[in-house]
Scaffold this motif. Sequence first.
Motif, PDB file in Angstrom:
ATOM      1  N   SER A 551      30.096  16.212  36.424  1.00 23.40           N
ATOM      2  CA  SER A 551      30.385  16.161  34.994  1.00 23.40           C
ATOM      3  C   SER A 551      30.300  14.739  34.446  1.00 23.40           C
ATOM      4  CB  SER A 551      31.760  16.759  34.708  1.00 23.40           C
ATOM      5  OG  SER A 551      32.784  15.950  35.323  1.00 23.40           O
ATOM      6  N   ILE A 552      30.405  13.722  35.339  1.00 27.76           N
ATOM      7  CA  ILE A 552      30.328  12.339  34.863  1.00 27.76           C
ATOM      8  C   ILE A 552      28.933  11.741  35.049  1.00 27.76           C
ATOM      9  CG2 ILE A 552      32.763  11.975  35.429  1.00 27.76           C
ATOM     10  CD1 ILE A 552      31.783  10.186  37.758  1.00 27.76           C
ATOM     11  N   VAL A 553      28.028  12.544  35.642  1.00 36.13           N
ATOM     12  CA  VAL A 553      26.658  12.044  35.826  1.00 36.13           C
ATOM     13  C   VAL A 553      25.969  11.973  34.464  1.00 36.13           C
ATOM     14  CG1 VAL A 553      24.390  12.532  36.828  1.00 36.13           C
ATOM     15  CG2 VAL A 553      26.465  12.914  38.169  1.00 36.13           C
ATOM     16  N   SER A 554      25.447  10.801  34.142  1.00 34.09           N
ATOM     17  CA  SER A 554      24.794  10.595  32.841  1.00 34.09           C
ATOM     18  C   SER A 554      23.283  10.729  32.925  1.00 34.09           C
ATOM     19  CB  SER A 554      25.159   9.217  32.279  1.00 34.09           C
ATOM     20  OG  SER A 554      24.797   8.199  33.226  1.00 34.09           O
ATOM     21  N   SER A 555      22.689  10.378  34.075  1.00 31.16           N
ATOM     22  CA  SER A 555      21.232  10.464  34.188  1.00 31.16           C
ATOM     23  C   SER A 555      20.817  10.400  35.647  1.00 31.16           C
ATOM     24  CB  SER A 555      20.552   9.337  33.397  1.00 31.16           C
ATOM     25  OG  SER A 555      20.911   8.076  33.929  1.00 31.16           O
ATOM     26  N   VAL A 556      19.625  10.887  35.904  1.00 37.87           N
ATOM     27  CA  VAL A 556      19.012  10.794  37.222  1.00 37.87           C
ATOM     28  C   VAL A 556      17.615  10.230  37.022  1.00 37.87           C
ATOM     29  CG1 VAL A 556      18.250  12.046  39.275  1.00 37.87           C
ATOM     30  CG2 VAL A 556      20.303  12.795  38.050  1.00 37.87           C
ATOM     31  N   VAL A 557      17.334   9.096  37.660  1.00 35.73           N
ATOM     32  CA  VAL A 557      16.021   8.462  37.494  1.00 35.73           C
ATOM     33  C   VAL A 557      15.368   8.307  38.855  1.00 35.73           C
ATOM     34  CG1 VAL A 557      16.707   7.258  35.389  1.00 35.73           C
ATOM     35  CG2 VAL A 557      16.990   6.130  37.609  1.00 35.73           C
ATOM     36  N   SER A 558      14.048   8.180  38.827  1.00 34.14           N
ATOM     37  CA  SER A 558      13.323   8.075  40.083  1.00 34.14           C
ATOM     38  C   SER A 558      11.955   7.475  39.829  1.00 34.14           C
ATOM     39  CB  SER A 558      13.185   9.453  40.738  1.00 34.14           C
ATOM     40  OG  SER A 558      12.389   9.380  41.895  1.00 34.14           O
ATOM     41  N   ASN A 559      11.344   6.947  40.904  1.00 30.60           N
ATOM     42  CA  ASN A 559       9.951   6.518  40.806  1.00 30.60           C
ATOM     43  C   ASN A 559       8.995   7.645  41.182  1.00 30.60           C
ATOM     44  OD1 ASN A 559      10.627   6.608  43.479  1.00 30.60           O
ATOM     45  ND2 ASN A 559       9.718   4.635  44.022  1.00 30.60           N
ATOM     46  N   VAL A 560       9.516   8.852  41.342  1.00 29.89           N
ATOM     47  CA  VAL A 560       8.687  10.034  41.552  1.00 29.89           C
ATOM     48  C   VAL A 560       8.187  10.497  40.192  1.00 29.89           C
ATOM     49  CG1 VAL A 560       8.625  12.406  42.390  1.00 29.89           C
ATOM     50  CG2 VAL A 560      10.033  10.699  43.554  1.00 29.89           C
ATOM     51  N   SER A 561       6.906  10.818  40.105  1.00 33.37           N
ATOM     52  CA  SER A 561       6.335  11.309  38.849  1.00 33.37           C
ATOM     53  C   SER A 561       5.420  12.473  39.135  1.00 33.37           C
ATOM     54  CB  SER A 561       5.563  10.190  38.133  1.00 33.37           C
ATOM     55  OG  SER A 561       4.386   9.884  38.855  1.00 33.37           O
TER      56      SER A 561
END
Length: 678
Positions: A551-561
């Motif tokens: 619930s506190i996760v704001s974003s998930v980023v990655s160098n996978v595209s």
Amino acid sequence: MENIDVHDLVQRLGEDEDMARKKAAFMLQSAIGDPSFADVFIQQGGMPKLRFLALQSAGNTLAYTLASFSRLLELDMGWEYVSRELIERAVELVVSQPLVNILRASMSVLVAIVSHPHNPGSQPGPFGFRALKPSISGHPQFLEILVGKLSAADHALCANALQLINALMRDAITSDTETEWPKFIKKLQDLGVIKAVYILMQSTALQDLAHPVLEFQSLSKVLLRKWKDVKIDLEKSEHRRALKGLHLASNPDRQKKTDEDGVEGSRKHHPEKWRRLGFETESPAWEFDDVGFLGMMDLTDYVRKSEDGYQRILLEQSTRPFEQRCPLARASLSVTLILYEHFEVDKSDSEELERYTALEPRSNLDKVFRPQLLQWSRLHTGGVDAFLRLWKATGAEHEDFQKIEELVRILIEQVVGQAPRTKDTREVEEELADFDYHRLRDLQMELLELTYEDAWGQHLRQVRDELDHEALQFIKEQRVRCLLQGAWFPNISDYNPDGGTVSNQNTKSTALSWRYVRLSHNRRFLHYRDYDSKGEQAPVLDDLRERIDLSIVSSVVSNVSASDSSITETMPASTYTRIVIYGSVFSSGSNSGKEHVLLQLHPQSHTLASEWLDGLLLLLNQQPITSDTSKLIQMISGYGLKIRLLNLSFDDLGEGEAPEVPSREGLDEDYWFDMGTV
């Protein structure tokens, strides 16, 4: 025309000096096309002199005279001066005259005579094909020479020869008896007229010969229609012999006949005499109703081309269970009808001419001229062989006949319909024989989608949207189950932010420890723990001491595209794929949280990266971004659409009775769904 004195011209046509007659005939051929001039010429007594020159003159004077005569006939004038002597003269010139201009003019005269309608009340005289028969019988080489002119280097001569052949064919078809015109057409075919016109239709000279070639193509369709309209009648000896020939060609005496008791060699009438050949019943005449004698011709031609192959096919089919046998005769009749519809044989001549005229300046001759139509027999053979091949490849049974028929229809449309005008028939035959079944099925689905798109439009788009949503939900569940199962990730010491895939080899030297991550059963927390080494068994959830509240996760980023699937394989081993989970940590007295890294993962494969990155995004109600997931969604949605299309008919959305709902009588609630993993 005003500068020509008609009276003086007529007088000079009758002079003894050849030079004067030649000059007058030369002037006449240019002027006689004007109806008003032609009227005055006839009134001034020019016709007897013109006919005399046609019968007695030679060289250029004869060529100019015949050209003038043919133009008068085209104006529907001077028919009373057409005699058997004139016809005999023109036929003789075609056979013996080497000069091109005389040949062209002679053929033009004969074209006008053969094409002239001989209705009751019209001018008396010999017209039509029958007018030429006595002269042709006296010159048996006439037709052979005429067909030979189709390969002449002079395009105008070639066009005139084809015009005369067309006129003879058309008049024979419309005027001769049922037994006479087929003999004449066969004689022309035996002399090679089809091959000659086929070459013309594929040549660069087609534009100069367009109208007579188009007329021959139309006549070919007239012949096909005429043969199709002839119903099979076993009272006719020709039809009876053709059907009997199919049976005898199968070599029934060499086939082992076994009666119901298993006794071989019985000489009694075989109970499946005609069904063994691929007919539906033991009274096959009615099965030709849709294709007439055309279907009989195609089937007998197929058998005649290779009796050994015909017998081998029947023998092979006889070894299979009855339902699995491909009905050869029925397949042949089906291919005949498919070709008939493909080439739009029922389209009238005027429609084709309008279509050709609309394409001026003739920039796309491929749309009008169909040389493959002239190779009907070869296409039919290739179509039947393709039918047999597809039947075997799909393991079809009798109830699947229409499905195979539809595949063959698409095959013909794709191979024959897409063939350029200059493509050789041998190449077309090879494509029919080698066309991949799976590619054919893909084409079938594309055509089916286009058909339903046109028919249903908004309904189909709505179905697509629903299936896309269902596919997304299905893949979301699959991706989340991957997270529920858990996975090992290496902790990398020399992490490179440029990204890349971690291989099994480089993790041995760079992984200081291993991290095991797993989603909780309630899907609210991400549990993890670091270990000194990668265990053979997955840790249980209770052993994973650390956890992240999603619930506190704001974003998930990655160098996978979306393009990483083709790139990461070639990236250096010193760079790694990463997934970073960010969260907002709230401090006391502050309503806004500062974003921090909560967890960092280094997947060891692109598949694992796709599962975890898109799984986390979908948990957060965001859209997936990797190519693997996108392909899976498209595949599932596509299969769903195909299944719905294959199980729907146009009547399903129209009026009519609703399909019967299956009964649940005798069923209980003991069932489950196995979601599995993709």
